[in-house]
Design an enzyme around this catalytic site. Structure first.
Site, PDB file in Angstrom:
ATOM      1  N   HIS A 199      -3.707  -5.708  12.571  1.00  0.00           N
ATOM      2  CA  HIS A 199      -3.172  -5.295  11.264  1.00  0.00           C
ATOM      3  C   HIS A 199      -2.094  -6.331  11.000  1.00  0.00           C
ATOM      4  CE1 HIS A 199      -5.105  -1.472  10.446  1.00  0.00           C
ATOM      5  NE2 HIS A 199      -4.871  -1.044  11.674  1.00  0.00           N
ATOM      6  N   ASP A 203      -8.208  -5.567  10.231  1.00  0.00           N
ATOM      7  CA  ASP A 203      -8.516  -4.220   9.725  1.00  0.00           C
ATOM      8  C   ASP A 203      -7.793  -4.009   8.393  1.00  0.00           C
ATOM      9  OD1 ASP A 203      -9.391  -1.640   9.566  1.00  0.00           O
ATOM     10  OD2 ASP A 203      -8.281  -0.911  11.318  1.00  0.00           O
ATOM     11  N   ARG A 204      -8.123  -4.833   7.417  1.00  0.00           N
ATOM     12  CA  ARG A 204      -7.396  -4.851   6.146  1.00  0.00           C
ATOM     13  C   ARG A 204      -7.767  -3.687   5.230  1.00  0.00           C
ATOM     14  NH1 ARG A 204      -5.885  -4.394   1.891  1.00  0.00           N
ATOM     15  NH2 ARG A 204      -4.836  -5.807   0.451  1.00  0.00           N
ATOM     16  N   LYS A 205      -8.938  -3.132   5.455  1.00  0.00           N
ATOM     17  CA  LYS A 205      -9.412  -2.004   4.634  1.00  0.00           C
ATOM     18  C   LYS A 205      -9.283  -2.317   3.143  1.00  0.00           C
ATOM     19  CE  LYS A 205      -8.511   1.561   8.109  1.00  0.00           C
ATOM     20  NZ  LYS A 205      -7.737   0.837   9.125  1.00  0.00           N
ATOM     21  N   PHE A 206      -9.933  -3.393   2.727  1.00  0.00           N
ATOM     22  CA  PHE A 206      -9.955  -3.722   1.303  1.00  0.00           C
ATOM     23  C   PHE A 206     -10.510  -2.529   0.533  1.00  0.00           C
ATOM     24  CE2 PHE A 206     -10.218  -7.856   3.406  1.00  0.00           C
ATOM     25  CZ  PHE A 206      -9.242  -8.565   2.717  1.00  0.00           C
ATOM     26  N   ILE A 215     -11.271  -3.549  -6.672  1.00  0.00           N
ATOM     27  CA  ILE A 215     -12.418  -4.167  -7.340  1.00  0.00           C
ATOM     28  C   ILE A 215     -12.674  -5.537  -6.701  1.00  0.00           C
ATOM     29  CG2 ILE A 215     -12.048  -2.948  -9.516  1.00  0.00           C
ATOM     30  CD1 ILE A 215     -10.837  -5.635 -10.589  1.00  0.00           C
ATOM     31  N   GLY A 216     -13.882  -6.056  -6.900  1.00  0.00           N
ATOM     32  CA  GLY A 216     -14.296  -7.277  -6.218  1.00  0.00           C
ATOM     33  C   GLY A 216     -13.365  -8.464  -6.429  1.00  0.00           C
ATOM     34  N   THR A 229     -10.168  -8.628  -7.265  1.00  0.00           N
ATOM     35  CA  THR A 229      -8.865  -8.478  -6.593  1.00  0.00           C
ATOM     36  C   THR A 229      -9.023  -8.597  -5.078  1.00  0.00           C
ATOM     37  OG1 THR A 229      -8.188  -7.011  -8.367  1.00  0.00           O
ATOM     38  CG2 THR A 229      -6.855  -6.950  -6.363  1.00  0.00           C
TER      39      THR A 229
HETATM   40  P1  5BU Z   1      -5.292   4.182  18.454  1.00  0.00           P
HETATM   41  O1  5BU Z   1      -3.924   3.838  18.883  1.00  0.00           O
HETATM   42  O2  5BU Z   1      -6.334   4.014  19.565  1.00  0.00           O
HETATM   43  O3  5BU Z   1      -5.407   5.508  17.789  1.00  0.00           O
HETATM   44  O4  5BU Z   1      -5.643   3.054  17.340  1.00  0.00           O
HETATM   45  C1  5BU Z   1      -6.777   3.095  16.553  1.00  0.00           C
HETATM   46  C2  5BU Z   1      -6.856   1.893  15.639  1.00  0.00           C
HETATM   47  O5  5BU Z   1      -8.033   1.991  14.842  1.00  0.00           O
HETATM   48  C3  5BU Z   1      -5.709   1.743  14.652  1.00  0.00           C
HETATM   49  O6  5BU Z   1      -5.479   0.357  14.481  1.00  0.00           O
HETATM   50  C4  5BU Z   1      -6.211   2.331  13.358  1.00  0.00           C
HETATM   51  O7  5BU Z   1      -5.672   1.686  12.225  1.00  0.00           O
HETATM   52  C5  5BU Z   1      -7.699   2.069  13.441  1.00  0.00           C
HETATM   53  N1  5BU Z   1      -8.548   3.071  12.794  1.00  0.00           N
HETATM   54  C6  5BU Z   1      -8.587   4.384  13.196  1.00  0.00           C
HETATM   55  O8  5BU Z   1      -7.887   4.798  14.114  1.00  0.00           O
HETATM   56  N2  5BU Z   1      -9.430   5.265  12.571  1.00  0.00           N
HETATM   57  C7  5BU Z   1     -10.242   4.903  11.555  1.00  0.00           C
HETATM   58  O9  5BU Z   1     -11.010   5.709  11.046  1.00  0.00           O
HETATM   59  C8  5BU Z   1     -10.187   3.534  11.143  1.00  0.00           C
HETATM   60  C9  5BU Z   1      -9.338   2.657  11.788  1.00  0.00           C
HETATM   61 BR1  5BU Z   1     -11.266   2.980   9.793  1.00  0.00          BR
END
Ligand code: 5BU
Length: 265
Positions: free
Chosen positions: A68, A97-100, A103-104, A106
């Site tokens: 992140h 894990d940017r989770k865009f 809209i396309g 942006t």
């Molecule tokens: P944890 O510390 O094992 O709970 O971390 C889980 C990671 O996975 C963390 O970086 C979340 O942002 C990421 N994650 C999640 O936990 N659940 C989801 O549904 C999604 C991402 Br999508």
């Protein structure tokens, strides 16, 4: 079991690599097989020193490192160069894990521009399917020519998530439409049978862990054997352990044993 009867969860990663059109997906399955690791570590830390320290220490045990990048307070370009160097040396892919979720147009600008220039260094990125196919089309325009891939959020690990049922079904259809760029899903279960789609799953821990803020956990064996996922994403149980390397080794081993058990079942 004849080949025709084999479902994706019974096909070895190495054979699934051969079915992938996307180069990052292919590379990921090859790395998993080569390193005997279906473990991704979520290095959720706030400084570049911690991120690089853990990336270096844990790299031999993982197939991907999930970042992140916007949590890092002292981010700079050297961090990215070092992460890239390490990824070549130790053979892992980086998932930002940017989770865009826009809209396309942006999403495309956020992917290639700004401070982070994510498309320059992240092999894979995550996106919500909420905006519809436009978000894929925007990212794909930049990412495909760089050999990148994306992972769509089809289900989430947090209690009360709205990504269920019809939402998950519509997400699958979007992925199938763009399977040259969408390499799979973040999900809690196996949701499709195409062998080139990978199912990555967070909410995994070997310890009796009760998650903060409604995060839900299950063991690597449950995630891989019972739920049919392919790759486990583990964060706090590794990075907050007294000995993160030992914890990574244990999760790697548990994930791999579950995979071998599944193949033989
Ligand atoms: P944890 O510390 O094992 O709970 O971390 C889980 C990671 O996975 C963390 O970086 C979340 O942002 C990421 N994650 C999640 O936990 N659940 C989801 O549904 C999604 C991402 Br999508």
């Amino acid at each position: 079991m004849s080949n025709a009867q084999l479902t994706a969860k019974h096909i070895p990663y190495i054979q699934r690599a051969m079915r992938c059109a996307n180069p990052s997906a292919k590379e990921l399955f090859l790395i998993m097989e080569e390193k005997r690791s279906n473990l991704s570590v979520a290095i959720d830390v706030t400084t570049k020193e911690e991120l690089l320290f853990l990336a270096k220490a844990l790299a031999p045990h993982v197939c991907t490192i999930k970042t992140h990048i916007d949590m890092i307070t002292n981010f700079d370009i050297h961090l990215l160069l070092e992460l890239q160097d390490l990824s070549h040396k130790h053979r892992y892919l980086v998932i930002e894990d940017r989770k865009f979720a826009d809209i396309g147009k942006t999403s495309k600008s956020q992917y290639e521009g700004g401070m982070y220039k994510i498309s320059n260094w992240a092999h894979l990125v995550t996106a919500h399917s909420t905006p519809g196919p436009g978000v894929i089309e925007g990212l794909r325009k930049t990412g495909l020519q760089l050999g990148r891939g994306m992972v769509l959020l089809a289900e989430m690990s947090s209690q009360g998530s709205l990504a269920t049922g019809q939402y998950t079904e519509a997400t699958i259809q979007m992925a199938q439409q763009y399977s040259d760029f969408v390499i799979g899903f973040i999900s809690q279960h196996r949701i499709v049978e195409e062998p080139y789609f990978i199912h990555m799953t967070p909410g995994v821990s070997l310890s009796e862990n009760s998650g903060d803020f409604r995060q839900q956990y299950r063991t690597p064996e449950e995630a891989i054997c019972r739920d049919g996922c392919d790759l486990i994403i583990v964060g706090s149980s590794i990075i907050n352990a007294a000995d993160p390397v030992a914890a990574a080794r244990e999760h790697q081993q548990a994930g791999w044993e579950a995979y071998e058990k599944r193949l033989g079942s």
